[in-house]
Design an enzyme around this catalytic site. Structure first.
Site: not given
Ligand code: M6R
Length: 612
Positions: A2, A27, A73, A97-98, A483, A487, A490, A506, A607
Site C-alpha cells: 500500500c 507498493r 494491496w 498501510n498495515g 533467484e 524472477k 513472479e 530424488h 514491492k
Molecule cells: O525489501 P526486501 O528486500 O526486504 O524484500 C524482500 C522480498 O519481498 C523481495 O526480495 C521479493 O522477493 C522480490 N520482489 C523478488 O523479486
C-alpha cells in the site's frame, strides 16, 4: 505494501496526490483513492484498478490544497471500490498501510454501540474507532490518538483528516513506514522517499508513536503527550531521474542495466587503496571487533534478499570456516532460534521495511545477538534498529522484481566476507587484494553480458509457451538458480522450481519430460563434472536444456547435451553469480514481455511487504 501520500500546500492537491500515487503504485495496485478538503467538506473519490483509472474519474472541479491518497494491496476484504481507501466514519477520514490484527474484536465492540461497517476492511474499523474516540474526547486529537494506540494491535501508518479541522492532516505510525518533508510547495508525507523527491531531498522518518501535524507551512512532530520534538533529518543523493524510466520500456529493464553502476557505487566508499586493497568499513562504523568476537553467523531475509544471503553463506563458509546459517525470516521469527552475543545476525532487505525481516531483527536483538543489516533504503526501520548497517547504494528500485538490489546485496556480502576473513586471519592481504580486484572488475564484466542482451531476447521466445520450467545448479549456482526461478515465476507466471542439481533424481526428475525447459547453471569448476552428469540426466528425459557456463571453461562439452549455450565472461568462479544473474534476469524480463504481461507490476504482488 500500500502506498500512502498526504499533501498540504500551495498547489492543486488532487494533482499532487495523483502524481505521488503514480510514484508509489509499485507498493500496491489493485485500487486507489483520494480524499480532499474542499469548501463543501471532505470529498472522497475511489476506483478499482490502477491510479490512471482514478485520475480519469476525478471531477474537473475539485478545488483543494490539502488531501490524502492511497494505492492498495488488498489484505482484509477483496478488491472493490467499497474496500478501497480512504475510509470514512463520521468526523474521520483516513488512509492506512498495515494490518489491524484485533479488528474483529474491535468490530464487535463497535457493533454493540450500533456502528456497522460498510466494507470488509480492518481499516474502516480503525476509522470507526478513531471517530468514536474523537467524539468521546470532545475533539481532542492527542487524546484520541492515545486512545487509538492503546486499542489497536498490529501495524499501521495512518494519515487522518478530521472533518472539523480543515487543511490539517495528522499522521501516526507503528511498524509501517512514513516519511515527511517540507518544501516551498508545502508539506508532504508518504510511505517512501520516492514520492517526496519532486519536492525535496531532505526528509525525516516519523518515529513510531509520535504524531505529525501537517499543515501548509509546517510539519509539527510531537509525542503523544504533546511535547514537540525535532525529528532527525536525512538526505538522499538521488534526483528524480533515478526514479524514472529514462527511455527504457520498463523499470525492470532500466534497473537491470543500472547494475554495473550500482555495484560500483556500493564498492566505492569501501575501497580504500593502500599497499593492499582491503575492504574498509570506517565510514559505516563497522569495526573489526564485530568480526573478531563472532563464532557463528545467521543470515535472515525474505525472497530475493534471502537468495543473496544463500550466496553469502557459501562464500562466507568457504573463506571463514565458521558455521553460517540462512533462515527465511518468516520462519526464523517463530522458531525460537538459538542465538548469543557471539552470533552475528545479518538481515538483508532492499526496502528495509519488510515486516518479517524487521521482526527477525527485533528477535535477534532481544536474544542478545549482534545485528548487522544490508539495506538499500536509508533511514528505513531495519537500518535504524540494527547495531550496524551496510548500505547498498543501488538507488531507488521501482520494479517489483528485484534486480539491482540483489547484485548490490551480493556485493555487500562479498565485502563483508573478505574483511571478516582478513580480520580473523583466514586470508592474508595478498589474497584479499586479489579478491577485491576481482570484485572491482565485476561491473565491467556485467556490461559485457548486457551487450549480449539480444541473445537472451531471442532465446526467451522459446520459453514463452512453457508451463513448467526448472533451474538447476550446485553450490553458488544453486543459490543463483533459486533467484532465477523466483524472477521468472513472479513476472511470467510460468511455474518454475529451482533444484540443487544432485537432488533432482530424488523426486523432481519425474516432472522433467519431453520439451520441458531446464536452465542449467554450470559455472563452478569444483562441481562442474557432477553438474554435467545432471544435465545429461535431464537431457535423457527430453528436456530442452539451456546451459550457462563460463567462457574460460576448457572442458569438452558435447553439443548434444544442450539446446542453447550461453556464456559468462572468464574470471574467478566466485564472481560468476553477478554475471549469470543478468542472463537470468533478462530471460525472465523478455519472456514476460513476450507473454504480454505487466512486467513492473505483476499480479498479486507488491514491492515492499510490510505485512506478515
Ligand atoms: O525489501 P526486501 O528486500 O526486504 O524484500 C524482500 C522480498 O519481498 C523481495 O526480495 C521479493 O522477493 C522480490 N520482489 C523478488 O523479486
Amino acid at each position: 505494501m500500500c502506498g500512502i501520500i498526504g499533501f498540504c500546500g500551495y498547489l492543486d492537491a488532487k494533482e499532487e496526490l495523483i502524481k505521488g500515487l503514480a510514484e508509489l503504485e509499485y507498493r500496491g495496485y489493485d485500487s486507489a483513492g483520494i480524499a480532499c478538503y474542499t469548501d463543501r467538506g471532505i470529498e472522497v473519490i475511489k476506483s478499482v484498478g490502477k491510479v490512471e483509472g482514478l485520475k480519469n474519474k476525478l471531477p474537473a472541479k475539485l478545488e483543494s490544497s490539502c488531501g490524502i491518497g492511497h494505492t492498495r494491496w488488498a489484505t482484509h476484504g477483496g478488491v472493490s471500490e467499497v474496500n478501497a481507501h480512504p475510509h470514512r466514519s463520521g468526523n474521520v477520514t483516513l488512509i492506512h498501510n498495515g494490518i489491524i490484527e484485533n479488528y474483529h474484536e474491535l468490530a464487535k465492540e463497535l457493533e454493540g454501540m450500533g456502528k456497522i461497517p460498510v466494507s470488509q476492511t480492518d481499516t474502516e474499523i480503525a476509522a470507526m474507532l478513531l471517530d468514536s474516540l474523537y467524539e468521546s474526547n470532545q475533539g481532542n486529537v492527542l487524546e484520541t490518538l492515545r486512545g487509538a494506540v492503546e486499542r489497536l494491535e498490529g501495524a499501521y501508518a495512518f494519515c487522518i483528516m478530521f472533518a472539523d479541522q480543515k487543511d490539517v492532516i495528522y499522521c501516526i505510525r507503528k511498524g509501517s513506514p512514513l516519511v515527511c518533508c517540507s518544501s516551498e510547495e508545502g508539506s508532504i508525507v508518504a510511505s517512501d522517499m520516492v514520492a517526496l523527491l519532486r519536492y525535496s531531498k531532505e526528509y525525516f522518518v516519523l518515529p513510531e508513536f509520535q504524531v505529525a501535524k501537517v499543515t501548509k507551512n509546517t510539519i509539527t512532530v510531537m509525542d503523544l503527550d504533546g511535547t514537540v520534538v525535532s525529528p532527525v533529518m536525512l538526505s538522499v543523493h538521488w534526483d528524480m531521474s533515478a526514479a524514472q524510466k529514462n527511455g527504457f520500456k520498463h523499470y525492470m529493464l532500466k534497473e537491470i542495466h543500472e547494475q554495473p553502476e550500482a555495484i560500483r557505487r556500493t564498492l566505492a566508499p569501501r575501497m580504500k587503496k593502500g599497499n593492499y586493497l582491503l575492504p574498509d568499513f570506517t565510514e559505516d562504523g563497522i569495526t573489526d571487533e564485530v568480526f573478531k568476537n563472532t563464532n557463528r553467523v545467521v543470515i535472515t531475509a525474505c525472497g530475493t534478499a534471502m537468495h543473496a544471503g544463500m550466496a553469502g553463506k557459501i562464500l562466507m563458509e568457504k573463506l571463514l570456516r565458521i558455521p553460517v546459517q540462512v533462515e527465511i525470516a518468516s520462519e526464523f521469527r517463530y522458531a525460537d532460534p538459538i542465538l548469543d552475543e557471539n552470533t552475528l545476525v545479518i538481515l538483508v532487505s532492499q526496502s528495509g521495511e519488510t515486516a518479517d525481516t524487521l521482526a527477525a531483527l527485533r528477535l535477534a536483538r532481544e536474544k542478545g545477538a549482534k545485528t548487522l543489516s544490508i539495506v538499500n533504503v536509508k533511514g528505513s526501520s531495519i537500518a535504524r534498529e540494527s547495531d550496524y548497517v551496510l548500505y547498498t547504494h543501488a538507488g531507488p528500485e521501482i520494479a517489483v522484481a528485484s534486480t539491482k538490489a540483489y547484485t548490490a546485496q551480493l556485493t555487500a556480502f562479498y565485502l563483508l566476507a573478505f574483511r571478516f576473513a582478513y580480520v580473523i586471519g583466514k586470508r592474508n592481504e595478498q589474497e584479499i587484494s586479489y579478491y577485491m580486484k576481482g570484485l572491482d572488475e565485476v561491473g565491467a564484466l556485467m556490461e559485457k553480458v548486457l551487450e549480449q542482451k539480444d541473445k537472451m531476447k531471442e532465446l526467451s521466445k522459446r520459453l514463452t509457451p512453457a508451463q513448467d520450467l526448472f533451474f538447476i545448479g550446485r553450490s553458488l549456482d544453486y543459490a543463483l538458480a533459486c533467484e532465477g526461478s523466483i524472477k521468472l515465476k513472479e513476472i511470467t507466471y510460468i511455474h518454475s522450481e529451482a533444484y540443487a542439481a544432485g537432488e533432482l533424481k530424488h523426486g523432481t526428475l519425474s516432472l522433467v519430460t519431453g520439451g520441458v525447459p531446464v536452465i542449467a547453471l554450470a559455472t563452478q569448476s569444483d562441481v562442474f563434472a557432477k553438474m554435467i552428469s545432471n544435465v545429461k540426466e535431464v537431457r535423457a528425459r527430453g528436456a530442452m536444456v539451456i546451459l550457462i557456463t563460463k567462457e574460460d571453461n576448457d572442458a569438452v562439452i558435447e553439443n548434444t547435451i544442450f539446446d542453447e549455450r550461453l556464456m559468462i565472461p572468464a574470471g574467478d568462479d566466485i564472481f560468476a553469480p553477478f554475471t549469470a544473474a543478468i542472463i537470468l534476469q533478462l530471460l525472465a524480463y523478455y519472456t514476460s514481455s513476450y507473454r504480454g504481461l505487466d512486467v513492473d507490476q505483476p499480479r498479486n504482488l507488491a514491492k515492499s511487504v510490510t505485512v506478515e
